[in-house]
Design an enzyme around this catalytic site. Structure first.
Site, PDB file in Angstrom:
ATOM      1  N   ARG A  38       0.807  -1.239   0.000  1.00 25.36           N
ATOM      2  CA  ARG A  38       0.000   0.000   0.000  1.00 25.36           C
ATOM      3  C   ARG A  38       0.831   1.275   0.000  1.00 25.36           C
ATOM      4  NH1 ARG A  38      -2.521  -3.130   3.791  1.00 25.36           N
ATOM      5  NH2 ARG A  38      -4.385  -4.199   3.044  1.00 25.36           N
ATOM      6  N   LYS A  41       2.950  12.002 -10.344  1.00 31.60           N
ATOM      7  CA  LYS A  41       2.147  11.175 -11.259  1.00 31.60           C
ATOM      8  C   LYS A  41       2.960   9.925 -11.590  1.00 31.60           C
ATOM      9  CE  LYS A  41      -0.601  14.541 -13.842  1.00 31.60           C
ATOM     10  NZ  LYS A  41      -0.825  15.071 -15.198  1.00 31.60           N
ATOM     11  N   GLU A  53       9.904  20.597 -23.481  1.00 27.92           N
ATOM     12  CA  GLU A  53       9.009  20.841 -22.335  1.00 27.92           C
ATOM     13  C   GLU A  53       9.457  22.099 -21.572  1.00 27.92           C
ATOM     14  OE1 GLU A  53       6.230  19.195 -21.765  1.00 27.92           O
ATOM     15  OE2 GLU A  53       6.468  17.165 -22.577  1.00 27.92           O
ATOM     16  N   LYS A  89       7.457  23.912 -11.800  1.00 27.84           N
ATOM     17  CA  LYS A  89       6.618  22.731 -11.545  1.00 27.84           C
ATOM     18  C   LYS A  89       6.257  22.641 -10.064  1.00 27.84           C
ATOM     19  CE  LYS A  89       5.210  18.524 -13.358  1.00 27.84           C
ATOM     20  NZ  LYS A  89       5.430  17.269 -14.030  1.00 27.84           N
ATOM     21  N   GLU A 139      -4.364  18.208 -10.658  1.00 29.01           N
ATOM     22  CA  GLU A 139      -4.710  18.752 -11.960  1.00 29.01           C
ATOM     23  C   GLU A 139      -6.185  19.132 -12.084  1.00 29.01           C
ATOM     24  OE1 GLU A 139      -2.360  17.145 -15.159  1.00 29.01           O
ATOM     25  OE2 GLU A 139      -3.959  17.577 -16.574  1.00 29.01           O
ATOM     26  N   ARG A 178      -2.620  23.354 -12.871  1.00 30.17           N
ATOM     27  CA  ARG A 178      -1.695  22.331 -13.412  1.00 30.17           C
ATOM     28  C   ARG A 178      -1.985  22.032 -14.882  1.00 30.17           C
ATOM     29  NH1 ARG A 178       0.403  17.024 -10.033  1.00 30.17           N
ATOM     30  NH2 ARG A 178       1.779  16.190 -11.626  1.00 30.17           N
ATOM     31  N   ASN A 205      -0.042  21.667 -19.824  1.00 26.37           N
ATOM     32  CA  ASN A 205      -0.403  20.916 -21.040  1.00 26.37           C
ATOM     33  C   ASN A 205      -0.390  21.760 -22.311  1.00 26.37           C
ATOM     34  OD1 ASN A 205      -0.765  18.633 -19.525  1.00 26.37           O
ATOM     35  ND2 ASN A 205      -2.935  19.015 -19.157  1.00 26.37           N
ATOM     36  N   HIS A 218      -0.156  20.263 -25.845  1.00 27.05           N
ATOM     37  CA  HIS A 218      -0.412  18.825 -25.746  1.00 27.05           C
ATOM     38  C   HIS A 218      -1.725  18.383 -26.393  1.00 27.05           C
ATOM     39  CE1 HIS A 218       3.041  18.963 -23.128  1.00 27.05           C
ATOM     40  NE2 HIS A 218       2.992  17.666 -22.912  1.00 27.05           N
ATOM     41  N   HIS A 240      -0.551  15.406 -28.343  1.00 27.38           N
ATOM     42  CA  HIS A 240      -0.931  14.013 -28.033  1.00 27.38           C
ATOM     43  C   HIS A 240      -1.567  13.339 -29.239  1.00 27.38           C
ATOM     44  CE1 HIS A 240      -1.028  14.462 -23.390  1.00 27.38           C
ATOM     45  NE2 HIS A 240       0.072  13.881 -23.792  1.00 27.38           N
ATOM     46  N   HIS A 277       7.785  12.481 -28.062  1.00 26.28           N
ATOM     47  CA  HIS A 277       6.736  13.260 -27.392  1.00 26.28           C
ATOM     48  C   HIS A 277       7.000  14.780 -27.508  1.00 26.28           C
ATOM     49  CE1 HIS A 277       3.853  14.488 -24.330  1.00 26.28           C
ATOM     50  NE2 HIS A 277       4.828  15.144 -23.718  1.00 26.28           N
TER      51      HIS A 277
HETATM   52  N1  LIG Z   1       4.984  11.165 -14.394  1.00 27.99           N
HETATM   53  C1  LIG Z   1       4.964  12.270 -15.066  1.00 27.99           C
HETATM   54  O1  LIG Z   1       4.598  13.327 -14.568  1.00 27.99           O
HETATM   55  C2  LIG Z   1       5.425  12.260 -16.497  1.00 27.99           C
HETATM   56  C3  LIG Z   1       5.571  13.472 -17.184  1.00 27.99           C
HETATM   57  C4  LIG Z   1       6.045  13.442 -18.477  1.00 27.99           C
HETATM   58  C5  LIG Z   1       6.354  12.225 -19.073  1.00 27.99           C
HETATM   59  N2  LIG Z   1       6.182  11.062 -18.390  1.00 27.99           N
HETATM   60  C6  LIG Z   1       6.505   9.773 -18.988  1.00 27.99           C
HETATM   61  O2  LIG Z   1       7.919   9.731 -19.214  1.00 27.99           O
HETATM   62  C7  LIG Z   1       8.170   8.831 -20.285  1.00 27.99           C
HETATM   63  C8  LIG Z   1       9.203   9.437 -21.212  1.00 27.99           C
HETATM   64  O3  LIG Z   1      10.376   9.730 -20.485  1.00 27.99           O
HETATM   65  P1  LIG Z   1      11.788   9.806 -21.192  1.00 27.99           P
HETATM   66  O4  LIG Z   1      11.721  10.694 -22.360  1.00 27.99           O
HETATM   67  O5  LIG Z   1      12.769  10.059 -20.132  1.00 27.99           O
HETATM   68  O6  LIG Z   1      11.941   8.354 -21.827  1.00 27.99           O
HETATM   69  P2  LIG Z   1      12.747   7.049 -21.382  1.00 27.99           P
HETATM   70  O7  LIG Z   1      12.688   6.837 -19.939  1.00 27.99           O
HETATM   71  O8  LIG Z   1      12.272   5.954 -22.261  1.00 27.99           O
HETATM   72  O9  LIG Z   1      14.253   7.409 -21.789  1.00 27.99           O
HETATM   73  C9  LIG Z   1      14.567   7.714 -23.120  1.00 27.99           C
HETATM   74  C10 LIG Z   1      15.726   6.859 -23.648  1.00 27.99           C
HETATM   75  O10 LIG Z   1      16.954   7.319 -23.106  1.00 27.99           O
HETATM   76  C11 LIG Z   1      17.709   6.242 -22.563  1.00 27.99           C
HETATM   77  N3  LIG Z   1      18.465   6.827 -21.457  1.00 27.99           N
HETATM   78  C12 LIG Z   1      17.988   7.175 -20.243  1.00 27.99           C
HETATM   79  N4  LIG Z   1      18.937   7.855 -19.570  1.00 27.99           N
HETATM   80  C13 LIG Z   1      20.033   7.904 -20.358  1.00 27.99           C
HETATM   81  C14 LIG Z   1      21.316   8.500 -20.226  1.00 27.99           C
HETATM   82  N5  LIG Z   1      21.656   9.219 -19.143  1.00 27.99           N
HETATM   83  N6  LIG Z   1      22.198   8.345 -21.241  1.00 27.99           N
HETATM   84  C15 LIG Z   1      21.855   7.675 -22.364  1.00 27.99           C
HETATM   85  N7  LIG Z   1      20.649   7.120 -22.561  1.00 27.99           N
HETATM   86  C16 LIG Z   1      19.742   7.239 -21.554  1.00 27.99           C
HETATM   87  C17 LIG Z   1      16.666   5.224 -22.193  1.00 27.99           C
HETATM   88  O11 LIG Z   1      17.207   3.920 -22.163  1.00 27.99           O
HETATM   89  C18 LIG Z   1      15.637   5.385 -23.298  1.00 27.99           C
HETATM   90  O12 LIG Z   1      16.003   4.631 -24.410  1.00 27.99           O
HETATM   91  C19 LIG Z   1       6.848   8.550 -20.952  1.00 27.99           C
HETATM   92  O13 LIG Z   1       6.440   7.244 -20.639  1.00 27.99           O
HETATM   93  C20 LIG Z   1       5.904   9.559 -20.339  1.00 27.99           C
HETATM   94  O14 LIG Z   1       4.571   9.099 -20.257  1.00 27.99           O
HETATM   95  C21 LIG Z   1       5.736  11.077 -17.114  1.00 27.99           C
HETATM   96 ZN   LIG Z   2       4.625  16.528 -22.237  1.00 24.14          ZN
END
Ligand SMILES: NC(=O)c1ccc[n+]([C@@H]2O[C@H](COP(=O)([O-])OP(=O)(O)OC[C@H]3O[C@@H](n4cnc5c(N)ncnc54)[C@H](O)[C@@H]3O)[C@@H](O)[C@H]2O)c1
Ligand SMILES: [Zn+2]
Length: 335
Positions: free
Chosen positions: A113, A135, A177, A213, A223, A227, A231, A234, A238, A251
């Protein structure tokens, strides 16, 4: 630099400093047993650096990419946590990008939990956007982030040195972003991107985004209001992302085009276009307007004829406005 984020769920610290990964254990301290979650695209040297500080800790490493962000990987992590006898007082540490943070955070939210969760983001997107806010989610039944929880971290360690290995396209993906946050909230942040040397100011860019943020999340944890301003870009972004699938555009690239598509002010549009071009991000693309519109309606679950969008007419002054769906559709046909 250190930021305190005060949410209803908990208060936590976000530290931003080069070299933090090397001293993570001294900053984190001991919260029971530690369980590490990462993925195989994060450079091994980073994973080793963390493991050396927690020699007794188990580490779950899943295959990199959005394809892993699902209930099946989540379940495997939870099974492994159980197999390692992790208890209610133990700690999950995520080392990776947004995918790792979302997965590990959601595992920490559900396990017993909810247990302590610490995030060490390794991509620009995760440092700028996903590491604050609580999130967590996985993709389910073909719908992105459709199953998850709000689960705030207990500590976030942002070490910009980790970006040195990140491919430049990924670096820019996250920086879009930051451009968005500049346009919506912070003219000085946007101004950084209007100069050729913006990459020399990564630490300041991240710091400004974290501050924005924090302010937004503290006012609106779930949100319900302000918040939503995060977006900007987006709505179309999206829809384009779904239209093109996972491989064609990232993205951030879709958000960049989405901001250009929704903006009214021609001068601002021009300035944004120049910024995106300097970052080697696409500024237009070929698409079927009706298909993108369908995806947009699906995404917004539009059951009425208006949707709330974020508009920026003046830098730093993002605001919410209602747009009729017909206007969103027309724009797609005329872009
Ligand atoms: N929780 C939230 O508030 C929130 C907000 C925005 C996005 N997201 C989520 O985040 C995800 C996207 O995140 P992302 O863009 O970081 O993608 P990701 O985590 O897939 O990383 C992108 C790529 O970079 C590689 N990588 C990571 N760190 C590295 C480093 N230091 N050096 C070399 N390669 C590295 C990874 O292996 C991957 O192939 C999506 O799933 C999205 O939905 C969440
Ligand atoms: Zn975004």
């Amino acid at each position: 630099m250190q930021i305190e984020v005060k949410t209803k769920q908990k208060q936590y610290t976000v530290m931003l400093e080069r070299g933090l990964l090397n001293k993570a254990d001294s900053l984190i301290g001991r919260h029971g047993h530690v369980y590490l979650v990462s993925e195989d695209g994060v450079p091994e040297i980073f994973r080793k650096t963390l493991q050396q500080q927690y020699p007794e800790a188990a580490m779950y490493v899943f295959p990199h990419g959005e394809q892993s962000k699902n209930l099946s990987t989540w379940q495997k992590i939870l099974e492994d946590m159980l197999a390692h006898d992790l208890g209610r007082k133990d700690t999950v540490i995520a080392l990776g990008g947004g995918v790792t943070g979302d997965m590990a955070g959601f595992a920490a939210a559900a396990y017993m939990r909810g247990i302590t969760y610490i995030n060490i983001p390794t991509t620009s997107l995760s440092m700028i956007d996903s590491s604050i806010g609580g999130k967590t989610a996985v993709d389910f039944a073909g719908v992105k982030n459709s199953v998850g929880a709000f689960w705030q971290p207990d500590l976030v360690l942002v070490d910009p040195d980790l970006l040195q290995t990140l491919p430049v396209r990924h670096l820019h993906n996250g920086l879009v972003e930051a451009v968005k946050e500049g346009l919506t909230f912070d003219p000085e942040l946007f101004a950084i991107f209007e100069k050729d040397d913006y990459l020399d100011h990564i630490d300041e860019i991240i710091a400004r985004c974290l501050q924005i943020k924090k302010n937004v999340v503290e006012q609106d944890e779930r949100e319900g209001g302000i918040r939503k301003l995060l977006n900007f870009g987006h709505t179309y972004g999206h829809a384009l992302e779904s239209y093109f699938g996972l491989d064609r555009y990232y993205h951030g690239e879709c958000v960049g085009m989405g901001m250009l598509m929704i903006m009214n002010n021609p001068d601002l549009k021009d300035r944004l276009k120049k910024v995106l071009e300097r970052m080697d991000c696409p500024v237009s693309c070929q698409y079927d307007p009706d298909a993108v519109y369908e995806l947009l309606c699906h995404d917004k679950k539009a059951d009425h004829d208006h949707v709330t969008i974020v508009q920026v007419d003046e830098i730093g002054k993002g605001h919410l406005v209602d747009w009729p769906l017909t206007k969103l559709k027309e724009r797609l046909h005329h872009e």
